[in-house]
Design a protein around this motif. Structure first.
Motif, PDB file in Angstrom:
ATOM      1  N   LEU A  57       0.830  -1.206   0.000  1.00  5.29           N
ATOM      2  CA  LEU A  57       0.000   0.000   0.000  1.00  5.29           C
ATOM      3  C   LEU A  57       0.867   1.260   0.000  1.00  5.29           C
ATOM      4  CD1 LEU A  57      -2.745   1.399   0.205  1.00  5.29           C
ATOM      5  CD2 LEU A  57      -2.590   1.165   2.705  1.00  5.29           C
ATOM      6  N   CYS A  58       1.884   1.293   0.852  1.00  6.68           N
ATOM      7  CA  CYS A  58       2.779   2.464   0.876  1.00  6.68           C
ATOM      8  C   CYS A  58       3.503   2.629  -0.455  1.00  6.68           C
ATOM      9  CB  CYS A  58       3.790   2.316   2.011  1.00  6.68           C
ATOM     10  SG  CYS A  58       3.091   2.485   3.666  1.00  6.68           S
ATOM     11  N   TYR A  59       3.920   1.513  -1.017  1.00 11.72           N
ATOM     12  CA  TYR A  59       4.631   1.600  -2.292  1.00 11.72           C
ATOM     13  C   TYR A  59       3.701   2.091  -3.402  1.00 11.72           C
ATOM     14  CZ  TYR A  59       7.651   0.311  -6.176  1.00 11.72           C
ATOM     15  OH  TYR A  59       8.426   0.344  -7.303  1.00 11.72           O
ATOM     16  N   ALA A  60       2.442   1.636  -3.357  1.00 13.29           N
ATOM     17  CA  ALA A  60       1.474   2.075  -4.369  1.00 13.29           C
ATOM     18  C   ALA A  60       1.191   3.564  -4.245  1.00 13.29           C
ATOM     19  CB  ALA A  60       0.179   1.268  -4.228  1.00 13.29           C
ATOM     20  N   LEU A  61       1.030   4.054  -3.018  1.00 13.39           N
ATOM     21  CA  LEU A  61       0.810   5.494  -2.823  1.00 13.39           C
ATOM     22  C   LEU A  61       2.024   6.304  -3.281  1.00 13.39           C
ATOM     23  CD1 LEU A  61      -0.953   5.475   0.682  1.00 13.39           C
ATOM     24  CD2 LEU A  61      -2.006   5.928  -1.548  1.00 13.39           C
ATOM     25  N   LEU A  62       3.209   5.800  -2.953  1.00 11.63           N
ATOM     26  CA  LEU A  62       4.430   6.495  -3.358  1.00 11.63           C
ATOM     27  C   LEU A  62       4.574   6.512  -4.874  1.00 11.63           C
ATOM     28  CD1 LEU A  62       7.001   7.887  -2.299  1.00 11.63           C
ATOM     29  CD2 LEU A  62       8.114   5.657  -2.322  1.00 11.63           C
ATOM     30  N   ASP A  63       4.181   5.408  -5.508  1.00 10.88           N
ATOM     31  CA  ASP A  63       4.272   5.329  -6.971  1.00 10.88           C
ATOM     32  C   ASP A  63       3.214   6.181  -7.647  1.00 10.88           C
ATOM     33  OD1 ASP A  63       4.927   4.474  -9.568  1.00 10.88           O
ATOM     34  OD2 ASP A  63       3.457   2.839  -9.454  1.00 10.88           O
ATOM     35  N   ARG A  64       2.001   6.144  -7.103  1.00  9.28           N
ATOM     36  CA  ARG A  64       0.890   6.872  -7.732  1.00  9.28           C
ATOM     37  C   ARG A  64       0.906   8.345  -7.398  1.00  9.28           C
ATOM     38  NH1 ARG A  64      -1.904   9.217 -10.343  1.00  9.28           N
ATOM     39  NH2 ARG A  64      -4.039   8.852 -11.071  1.00  9.28           N
ATOM     40  N   PHE A  65       1.274   8.683  -6.190  1.00 10.87           N
ATOM     41  CA  PHE A  65       1.299  10.086  -5.751  1.00 10.87           C
ATOM     42  C   PHE A  65       2.689  10.403  -5.193  1.00 10.87           C
ATOM     43  CE2 PHE A  65      -2.984   8.380  -4.980  1.00 10.87           C
ATOM     44  CZ  PHE A  65      -3.716   9.142  -5.874  1.00 10.87           C
ATOM     45  N   PRO A  66       3.667  10.663  -6.047  1.00 10.13           N
ATOM     46  CA  PRO A  66       5.039  10.891  -5.554  1.00 10.13           C
ATOM     47  C   PRO A  66       5.170  12.116  -4.663  1.00 10.13           C
ATOM     48  CG  PRO A  66       4.847  11.406  -7.903  1.00 10.13           C
ATOM     49  CD  PRO A  66       3.565  10.731  -7.517  1.00 10.13           C
ATOM     50  N   GLY A  67       4.249  13.062  -4.786  1.00 10.48           N
ATOM     51  CA  GLY A  67       4.306  14.255  -3.937  1.00 10.48           C
ATOM     52  C   GLY A  67       3.394  14.178  -2.739  1.00 10.48           C
ATOM     53  N   ASN A  68       2.901  12.983  -2.400  1.00 10.08           N
ATOM     54  CA  ASN A  68       1.982  12.808  -1.279  1.00 10.08           C
ATOM     55  C   ASN A  68       2.639  13.255   0.021  1.00 10.08           C
ATOM     56  OD1 ASN A  68       0.493  11.430   0.930  1.00 10.08           O
ATOM     57  ND2 ASN A  68      -0.703  10.616  -0.784  1.00 10.08           N
ATOM     58  N   PRO A  69       1.978  14.151   0.782  1.00  4.87           N
ATOM     59  CA  PRO A  69       2.596  14.646   2.022  1.00  4.87           C
ATOM     60  C   PRO A  69       2.627  13.605   3.132  1.00  4.87           C
ATOM     61  CG  PRO A  69       0.381  15.532   1.797  1.00  4.87           C
ATOM     62  CD  PRO A  69       0.673  14.792   0.518  1.00  4.87           C
ATOM     63  N   VAL A  70       1.828  12.513   3.003  1.00  6.78           N
ATOM     64  CA  VAL A  70       1.771  11.496   4.054  1.00  6.78           C
ATOM     65  C   VAL A  70       2.812  10.409   3.818  1.00  6.78           C
ATOM     66  CG1 VAL A  70       0.320   9.769   5.178  1.00  6.78           C
ATOM     67  CG2 VAL A  70      -0.670  11.982   4.472  1.00  6.78           C
ATOM     68  N   VAL A  71       2.763   9.830   2.606  1.00  2.51           N
ATOM     69  CA  VAL A  71       3.695   8.750   2.283  1.00  2.51           C
ATOM     70  C   VAL A  71       4.833   9.316   1.453  1.00  2.51           C
ATOM     71  CG1 VAL A  71       3.976   6.489   1.209  1.00  2.51           C
ATOM     72  CG2 VAL A  71       1.822   7.074   2.348  1.00  2.51           C
ATOM     73  N   ARG A  72       5.931   9.570   2.078  1.00  2.94           N
ATOM     74  CA  ARG A  72       7.137  10.042   1.415  1.00  2.94           C
ATOM     75  C   ARG A  72       8.146   8.893   1.358  1.00  2.94           C
ATOM     76  NH1 ARG A  72       7.260  15.465   0.665  1.00  2.94           N
ATOM     77  NH2 ARG A  72       5.712  16.717   1.776  1.00  2.94           N
ATOM     78  N   PRO A  73       9.220   9.024   0.576  1.00  2.00           N
ATOM     79  CA  PRO A  73      10.182   7.920   0.468  1.00  2.00           C
ATOM     80  C   PRO A  73      10.695   7.411   1.808  1.00  2.00           C
ATOM     81  CG  PRO A  73      10.618   9.556  -1.224  1.00  2.00           C
ATOM     82  CD  PRO A  73       9.549  10.126  -0.358  1.00  2.00           C
ATOM     83  N   HIS A  74      10.994   8.303   2.749  1.00  2.79           N
ATOM     84  CA  HIS A  74      11.524   7.864   4.029  1.00  2.79           C
ATOM     85  C   HIS A  74      10.448   7.158   4.863  1.00  2.79           C
ATOM     86  CE1 HIS A  74      15.135  10.874   3.950  1.00  2.79           C
ATOM     87  NE2 HIS A  74      15.156   9.991   2.972  1.00  2.79           N
ATOM     88  N   VAL A  75       9.197   7.565   4.709  1.00  5.29           N
ATOM     89  CA  VAL A  75       8.104   6.870   5.408  1.00  5.29           C
ATOM     90  C   VAL A  75       7.971   5.451   4.867  1.00  5.29           C
ATOM     91  CG1 VAL A  75       5.621   6.859   5.843  1.00  5.29           C
ATOM     92  CG2 VAL A  75       6.890   9.024   5.881  1.00  5.29           C
ATOM     93  N   TYR A  76       8.039   5.327   3.535  1.00  2.00           N
ATOM     94  CA  TYR A  76       7.941   3.993   2.933  1.00  2.00           C
ATOM     95  C   TYR A  76       9.095   3.106   3.403  1.00  2.00           C
ATOM     96  CZ  TYR A  76       8.759   0.364  -0.538  1.00  2.00           C
ATOM     97  OH  TYR A  76       9.015  -0.834  -1.145  1.00  2.00           O
ATOM     98  N   LEU A  77      10.323   3.637   3.432  1.00  2.00           N
ATOM     99  CA  LEU A  77      11.457   2.836   3.868  1.00  2.00           C
ATOM    100  C   LEU A  77      11.327   2.440   5.336  1.00  2.00           C
ATOM    101  CD1 LEU A  77      14.424   4.691   2.108  1.00  2.00           C
ATOM    102  CD2 LEU A  77      13.323   2.552   1.437  1.00  2.00           C
ATOM    103  N   THR A  78      10.759   3.308   6.171  1.00  2.00           N
ATOM    104  CA  THR A  78      10.549   2.965   7.581  1.00  2.00           C
ATOM    105  C   THR A  78       9.550   1.824   7.716  1.00  2.00           C
ATOM    106  OG1 THR A  78      11.014   5.263   8.218  1.00  2.00           O
ATOM    107  CG2 THR A  78       9.859   3.880   9.819  1.00  2.00           C
ATOM    108  N   VAL A  79       8.433   1.899   6.966  1.00  2.00           N
ATOM    109  CA  VAL A  79       7.446   0.820   6.971  1.00  2.00           C
ATOM    110  C   VAL A  79       8.082  -0.478   6.483  1.00  2.00           C
ATOM    111  CG1 VAL A  79       5.271   0.026   5.939  1.00  2.00           C
ATOM    112  CG2 VAL A  79       5.503   2.387   6.718  1.00  2.00           C
ATOM    113  N   LEU A  80       8.932  -0.387   5.458  1.00  2.00           N
ATOM    114  CA  LEU A  80       9.598  -1.575   4.925  1.00  2.00           C
ATOM    115  C   LEU A  80      10.503  -2.209   5.971  1.00  2.00           C
ATOM    116  CD1 LEU A  80      10.175  -3.381   2.494  1.00  2.00           C
ATOM    117  CD2 LEU A  80      11.898  -1.719   1.760  1.00  2.00           C
ATOM    118  N   VAL A  81      11.246  -1.388   6.724  1.00  2.68           N
ATOM    119  CA  VAL A  81      12.127  -1.919   7.767  1.00  2.68           C
ATOM    120  C   VAL A  81      11.311  -2.651   8.830  1.00  2.68           C
ATOM    121  CG1 VAL A  81      13.645  -1.261   9.677  1.00  2.68           C
ATOM    122  CG2 VAL A  81      13.978  -0.261   7.411  1.00  2.68           C
ATOM    123  N   LEU A  82      10.209  -2.050   9.283  1.00  2.00           N
ATOM    124  CA  LEU A  82       9.369  -2.684  10.301  1.00  2.00           C
ATOM    125  C   LEU A  82       8.731  -3.967   9.779  1.00  2.00           C
ATOM    126  CD1 LEU A  82       7.642   0.514  11.758  1.00  2.00           C
ATOM    127  CD2 LEU A  82       9.575  -0.773  12.716  1.00  2.00           C
TER     128      LEU A  82
END
Length: 409
Positions: A57-82
């Motif tokens: 889901l985070c990856y899809a939001l990042l891919d579809r909305f690259p300027g999304n203020p909620v899901v940014r690259p560092h947020v996605y990487l944090t979710v991936l680590v967890l």
């Protein structure tokens, strides 16, 4: 990886993301099918699917909305680590997810330091999750720890290599942009320089022709007016000189207008003939003694014009400043080129203190033809003007040797 600068960076990242996105979606789907088919129903299976769903889901939001203020690259990487840590604890194919998402740390970290930090966190999370499940067992050391470190080491090497390649491409793109900007600035500077040179050439031509002619007209008109009663014949002759000078000025003006259409070749002997007419007129108007030694010199039009202009300017200076009684003019063909020497027995001056445009214009005109101007004078000792212009030698010989050893006299 470090972001590229300019339009090339945008296109590079867009193309890279499009290619990898297609691969990622296939791999995510395969992982979901694997978790569904290979694990028995239960809480751990649904928890693993939920963790994978959060990552997707985070990856899809990042891919579809690259300027999304909620899901940014560092947020996605944090979710991936967890998620990796949780899947390692649940035995939920964390190794497959680690390998699939390994390039993401370099793609979304943007800098080597950030990428290495998130990759280190992901490695620590998977090891902690596996250790929490396995403890200090042989399986943890022989399989989990070794395989994870190997995968991470390979990922680090590949990521650093890719970062180096992209950094070189970025530097190359920056240099290309700077080169194009420098070329544009040089082109603009050349255009400005060409326009300034053309203005200077026109100013020099006007000064050497029209301005000198008008100055002669003024001097002759004043002399004619002063002698109308005392010497009518002399005044009549001066009026004829005024008329002749005005006609010559008109011809010079027309020549300046049509100078772009002039041919570059002059008839043999034309320089000497023209100089004789100029010197005869000067002797008649100024009542000075003019001694000449003029050789017939064949030269191109630009050299001919330079010699004539130097003569006119020198005679004008004699008329206005020298208070001389005799003027000497020598035109000669030398092995190193053509030489024009103009001397007078006037009051002289200090050449270094000259501030007018005349000497500067003569020197500039000769330099453009590869020649030089030498002015020798001192107060009370008259003046010597020497103009030298190189010409093609009439036959093979030592022109270069003569040119190098010739002095100004």
């Amino acid at each position: 990886m470090t972001a590229l600068a300019g339009p090339s960076a945008d296109s590079f990242w867009a193309a890279s993301l499009r290619r990898w996105n297609a691969v990622c979606w296939v791999l995510f789907a395969a992982m979901a099918l694997g978790l569904t088919a290979m694990h028995r129903p239960g809480g751990s299976k649904y928890a693993a699917l939920a963790l994978l769903g959060c990552v997707v889901l985070c990856y899809a939001l990042l891919d579809r909305f690259p300027g999304n203020p909620v899901v940014r690259p560092h947020v996605y990487l944090t979710v991936l680590v967890l998620a990796l840590g949780g899947l390692a604890f649940l035995r939920g194919s964390y190794a497959a997810l680690f390998m699939v998402t390994l390039p993401h740390y370099w793609m979304f970290g943007r800098t080597p330091r950030t990428s290495m930090a998130f990759l280190g966190l992901a490695t620590a999370a998977t090891l902690v999750g596996s250790w929490s499940r396995q403890g200090w067992s042989l399986e943890f050391f022989s399989e989990t720890l070794v395989s994870t470190l190997i995968v991470v080491a390979v990922g680090v090497l590949i990521g650093l290599w890719a970062h180096s390649v992209v950094a070189q491409s970025t530097e190359r793109a920056r240099l290309i942009v700077e080169l194009e900007r420098t070329q544009a600035e040089l082109s603009e500077a050349h255009q400005r320089q060409g326009a300034a040179g053309e203005r200077e050439r026109m100013a020099r031509d006007i000064h050497d022709t029209l301005a000198q002619g008008f100055a002669s007209i003024v001097v002759l008109a004043e002399a004619a007016r002063a002698g109308l009663t005392a010497d009518p014949a002399r005044s009549a002759q001066q009026l004829r000189s005024i008329e002749s000078t005005a006609r010559e000025n008109l011809a010079e003006a027309r020549e300046l207008v049509s100078s772009a259409q002039r041919q570059d070749v002059a008839a043999a002997g034309s320089v000497a003939q023209t100089l004789r007419r100029i010197l005869d007129r000067f002797a008649e108007d100024s009542a000075l003694t003019v001694v000449t030694d003029l050789s017939d010199v064949v030269c191109d039009q630009q050299t001919r014009i330079a010699l004539l202009r130097c003569t006119q300017e020198s005679l004008a200076n004699v008329r206005k400043h020298a208070r001389a009684s005799t003027v000497g003019v020598i035109l000669a063909r030398r092995p190193y080129g053509v030489e024009l020497e103009i001397t007078d027995d006037g009051v002289g001056f200090v050449p270094e203190e000259a501030t007018g445009f005349g000497l500067y214009g003569m020197r500039k005109r000769l330099v453009e033809l590869g020649g030089r101007l030498t002015v020798t004078s001192s107060v009370g000792d008259g003046t010597r003007v020497l103009a030298v212009i190189p010409l093609e030698p009439p036959a093979p010989g030592g022109e270069e040797r003569d040119k190098g050893s010739e002095g100004t006299g």
